[in-house]
Design a protein around this motif. Structure first.
Motif, mmCIF file in Angstrom:
data_model
loop_
_atom_site.group_PDB
_atom_site.id
_atom_site.type_symbol
_atom_site.label_atom_id
_atom_site.label_comp_id
_atom_site.label_asym_id
_atom_site.label_seq_id
_atom_site.Cartn_x
_atom_site.Cartn_y
_atom_site.Cartn_z
ATOM 1 N N LEU A 17 0.813 -1.212 0.000
ATOM 2 C CA LEU A 17 0.000 0.000 0.000
ATOM 3 C C LEU A 17 0.852 1.270 0.000
ATOM 4 C CD1 LEU A 17 -2.760 -1.068 2.570
ATOM 5 C CD2 LEU A 17 -2.908 -1.032 0.074
ATOM 6 N N TYR A 18 2.112 1.126 0.387
ATOM 7 C CA TYR A 18 3.046 2.261 0.405
ATOM 8 C C TYR A 18 3.595 2.569 -0.985
ATOM 9 C CZ TYR A 18 7.720 4.365 0.894
ATOM 10 O OH TYR A 18 8.839 5.140 0.736
ATOM 11 N N VAL A 19 3.815 1.529 -1.781
ATOM 12 C CA VAL A 19 4.477 1.684 -3.074
ATOM 13 C C VAL A 19 3.841 2.758 -3.968
ATOM 14 C CG1 VAL A 19 4.895 0.498 -5.291
ATOM 15 C CG2 VAL A 19 5.571 -0.581 -3.141
ATOM 16 N N GLU A 22 5.034 6.186 -2.710
ATOM 17 C CA GLU A 22 6.442 6.316 -2.307
ATOM 18 C C GLU A 22 7.057 7.620 -2.794
ATOM 19 O OE1 GLU A 22 10.528 3.706 -2.614
ATOM 20 O OE2 GLU A 22 9.161 3.752 -4.315
ATOM 21 N N VAL A 23 6.836 7.963 -4.059
ATOM 22 C CA VAL A 23 7.467 9.146 -4.653
ATOM 23 C C VAL A 23 7.083 10.412 -3.895
ATOM 24 C CG1 VAL A 23 7.520 10.623 -6.701
ATOM 25 C CG2 VAL A 23 7.699 8.148 -6.949
ATOM 26 N N PRO A 43 12.110 -0.281 0.153
ATOM 27 C CA PRO A 43 11.162 -1.397 -0.011
ATOM 28 C C PRO A 43 11.839 -2.688 -0.457
ATOM 29 C CG PRO A 43 10.258 0.604 -0.963
ATOM 30 C CD PRO A 43 11.689 0.900 -0.628
ATOM 31 N N GLU A 44 12.767 -2.549 -1.384
ATOM 32 C CA GLU A 44 13.474 -3.731 -1.886
ATOM 33 C C GLU A 44 14.323 -4.364 -0.796
ATOM 34 O OE1 GLU A 44 16.647 -4.678 -5.490
ATOM 35 O OE2 GLU A 44 15.525 -2.791 -5.465
ATOM 36 N N VAL A 45 15.083 -3.543 -0.076
ATOM 37 C CA VAL A 45 15.939 -4.050 1.000
ATOM 38 C C VAL A 45 15.090 -4.679 2.104
ATOM 39 C CG1 VAL A 45 17.584 -3.394 2.795
ATOM 40 C CG2 VAL A 45 17.795 -2.409 0.502
ATOM 41 N N LEU A 46 13.947 -4.061 2.409
ATOM 42 C CA LEU A 46 13.068 -4.591 3.447
ATOM 43 C C LEU A 46 12.557 -5.975 3.077
ATOM 44 C CD1 LEU A 46 11.634 -4.093 6.116
ATOM 45 C CD2 LEU A 46 9.797 -2.955 4.865
ATOM 46 N N GLY A 184 -1.279 12.462 -17.220
ATOM 47 C CA GLY A 184 -1.164 12.523 -15.773
ATOM 48 C C GLY A 184 -0.167 11.502 -15.264
ATOM 49 N N ILE A 185 0.343 11.741 -14.064
ATOM 50 C CA ILE A 185 1.349 10.838 -13.492
ATOM 51 C C ILE A 185 0.906 10.271 -12.143
ATOM 52 C CG2 ILE A 185 3.256 11.979 -14.677
ATOM 53 C CD1 ILE A 185 3.884 13.432 -12.043
ATOM 54 N N GLY A 186 -0.298 10.651 -11.684
ATOM 55 C CA GLY A 186 -0.730 10.191 -10.373
ATOM 56 C C GLY A 186 0.263 10.603 -9.306
ATOM 57 N N THR A 187 0.539 9.694 -8.374
ATOM 58 C CA THR A 187 1.596 9.939 -7.389
ATOM 59 C C THR A 187 2.818 9.068 -7.673
ATOM 60 O OG1 THR A 187 0.709 8.269 -5.870
ATOM 61 C CG2 THR A 187 -0.088 10.521 -5.603
#
Length: 471
Positions: A17-19, A22-23, A43-46, A184-187
Motif C-alpha cells: 500500500l506504500y508503493v 512512495e514518490v 522497499p526492496e531491501v526490506l 497525468g502521473i498520479g503519485t
C-alpha cells in the motif's frame, strides 16, 4: 508462531500500500539527495530482510522453506545468466546491477509463498488496493485538466552505483513535462508507471467483481465505479499500449469465467465501436495527416488511441520506434544464434550487441531505449536459452495459478489465481512495448499475487495428498 506470521503479512501488505505513494512521501522527507536516493531502495531491501528473517526463523525451528513450482526453472535461468557473464566476459558488477530489475521481487514471491495469510486479510488488502487505484485515477484525471503541480512532481535523484547512474525526474512541470501533453502521473512520478498500475487495478477489480459473492448492491456499484475510474485514468496516462492491454483484459477474464453472453455483448459493442473509429478516421483529415509527436502537440485521449491505426503511425513505428527495434535488432539477434546472449550488463551489453548485429544507422542515440521492447532486450542480455528459461518460470506460475483458480475453496484465492493467469496472458504482448518486469508498479504486484497463488497451490496439493492417503 501465529504472531510471527501476522507480522510478516502485515509488513508485506503495508509495503504494497506504500508503493503507490512512495514518490510523494519521500519527496517531503528533509534529507540530502544521496540519502533520498538510498531511501528509494528501502522497499526492496526490506523484502530481502524479511525473507532472510523467515529463512532464519525456519532454520531455528528446523523447518525447510517450502518448495515452489518455479524453483528449478529459476535455478536454470540464473545458471544460464552466469554462463552468459562468463562466456561474454561481461563486467560482474554491471551484470548484477543489470539482473536486479528483473529479479528483485522474486524474493517477495518466495516470502509470500512461505507465509499463511487468512482469506479475510487478503480480501481487505485487495479492496484497499482497488480503492488506491480509484484515488490514483482521480489524481491523474485532475492532472490532465489542471496540469501537474509541483506537489506531484518527483524529487530529482541522481545516484551512481558501480559506474551506473540512476536518474529519476521529469524535465519540466505542467504541459511541458517531457511526457505526452496532457498526460497525468498520479503519485507515481511518471505516466508509464501509473499506467502499469491501472492495468493491474483493472484486472484486479474486474476479477473481484466476477469471482467474489457480493450481496450488497451498493458495493457492486462502488466496485464498478472504481473499475471505470481506473479505465478513465488509464486513458489520461496517454500510454497507448497500456490502454489496449487494459481493454483486452476484460474479454480475457470473461472468457475464462465462461461469461459467454457478456463476452458476446462486449465483443459486439467493441466491433461497433471499432467500426465507428474507422469511419471517423476515414472522414477526418487529422487522423490521416503526417505523424506528430504527442509530446509536442496536445491531442485528446481518444484521438491518441485511434492514431495508432493510422498508416503514418505504423510507418513511423517501423522506422523510428519499437517496430524498428523488433525487426532490425530482435530478428538479427535471434538469427545470430547467441544462445547465451551478450551478458546481462545493461547498456554495455547492448552496445556490443548493436555493433555486431545492427546494420545502418540507429534512429536513436541511447541504446538503452532497446529496453522498451523488453523481450528483445532480454534476448540480447540472456540469449535464446535464458529467455526460454524465463518463459518457463512464467509457465510454471501460470499452471499453478490455473489450478488455484479452478480448485481453491476460497473465493479470494480463486480470484487471485484468475488475476495471475490473466496477467501472464497479458504480459506476453505487453512486454514487447513496456518494461513490465523492470518497473515496480507491475513487477511488485505480479510477484506478490504470484506468491499468494503459489501458497494456496501448496495447500491444495497438500489437501489432495491427504485425501488420497486417507482414502
Amino acid at each position: 508462531m501465529k504472531s510471527a506470521k501476522f507480522k510478516y503479512s502485515t509488513f508485506v501488505i503495508l509495503l504494497a500500500l506504500y508503493v503507490p505513494f512512495e514518490v510523494i512521501i519521500l519527496k517531503f522527507i528533509p534529507v540530502s539527495e544521496r540519502i533520498y536516493s538510498m531511501l528509494r531502495f528501502v522497499p526492496e531491501v526490506l523484502i530481502y530482510l524479511l525473507l532472510v528473517l523467515k529463512v532464519l526463523h525456519n532454520i531455528y525451528h528446523r523447518q525447510w522453506m517450502s518448495r515452489t513450482p518455479i524453483d528449478v526453472a529459476l535455478l536454470l535461468f540464473i545458471t544460464s545468466a552466469i554462463i552468459s557473464v562468463v562466456v561474454n566476459s561481461a563486467p560482474l558488477a554491471l551484470s548484477v546491477i543489470g539482473m536486479r530489475p528483473l529479479l528483485r521481487y522474486v524474493a517477495l514471491f518466495y516470502l509470500v509463498s512461505n507465509i499463511d495469510v487468512s482469506s479475510y486479510k487478503v480480501k481487505l488488502f485487495i479492496i484497499a488496493l482497488i480503492f488506491v487505484g480509484g484515488l490514483q485515477s482521480l489524481i491523474t484525471s485532475y492532472q490532465h485538466f489542471a496540469g501537474i503541480s509541483q506537489v506531484f512532481m518527483p524529487r530529482a535523484t541522481d545516484l551512481e552505483v558501480a559506474g551506473v547512474q540512476s536518474q529519476f525526474k521529469l524535465a519540466q512541470t505542467g504541459w511541458g513535462s517531457g511526457r505526452e501533453k496532457g498526460a497525468g502521473i498520479g503519485t507515481f512520478g511518471d505516466s508509464v508507471l501509473v499506467a502499469l498500475f491501472f492495468v493491474f487495478i483493472i484486472v484486479l477489480s474486474c476479477s473481484y467483481y466476477l469471482k467474489m459473492e457480493i450481496k450488497s448492491a451498493l458495493f457492486k456499484l462502488t466496485l464498478i465505479g472504481f473499475f471505470l475510474l481506473a479505465l478513465v485514468g488509464l486513458f489520461y496516462t496517454y500510454s497507448r499500449a497500456s490502454v489496449l492491454i487494459g481493454l483486452a483484459a476484460v474479454p480475457i477474464i470473461l472468457f475464462l469465467e465462461k461469461r459467454i453472453k457478456r463476452l458476446f455483448f462486449i465483443g459486439s459493442m467493441s466491433v461497433l465501436a471499432f467500426a465507428g473509429v474507422l469511419f471517423l478516421m476515414a472522414n477526418q483529415s487529422s487522423t490521416s495527416s503526417a505523424y506528430y509527436n504527442p509530446k509536442s502537440k496536445y491531442t485528446n485521449p481518444i484521438d491518441n488511441i485511434t492514431n495508432i491505426f493510422s498508416t503514418t503511425y505504423v510507418e513511423h513505428n517501423l522506422q523510428h520506434s519499437r517496430g524498428w527495434i523488433i525487426t532490425e535488432i530482435g530478428l538479427p539477434v535471434l538469427q545470430s544464434l547467441k544462445f547465451f546472449g551478450y551478458g546481462p550488463s545493461g547498456d554495455e551489453s547492448l552496445g556490443r550487441m548493436t555493433k555486431e548485429n545492427v546494420s545502418g544507422t540507429m534512429p536513436f542515440q541511447n541504446v538503452g531505449i532497446i529496453n522498451d521492447v523488453y523481450w528483445v532486450a532480454m534476448l540480447s542480455y540472456y540469449g535464446f536459452v535464458g529467455l526460454i528459461f524465463f518463459l518457463f518460470i512464467l509457465w510454471k506460475i501460470y499452471k499453478a495459478s490455473m489450478i488455484v483458480y479452478k480448485n481453491s475453496e476460497s473465493s479470494v484465492y480463486s480470484m487471485i489465481g484468475l488475476c495471475v493467469v490473466v496477467l501472464i496472458i497479458l504480459v506476453i504482448p505487453y512486454t514487447f512495448i513496456v518494461r513490465t518486469f523492470a518497473f515496480r508498479p507491475f513487477a511488485f504486484y505480479f510477484w506478490l499475487l504470484a506468491g499468494f497463488a503459489v501458497a494456496e497451490y501448496r495447500r491444495i496439493k497438500l489437501s489432495q495428498s491427504e485425501q488420497l492417503t486417507t482414502g
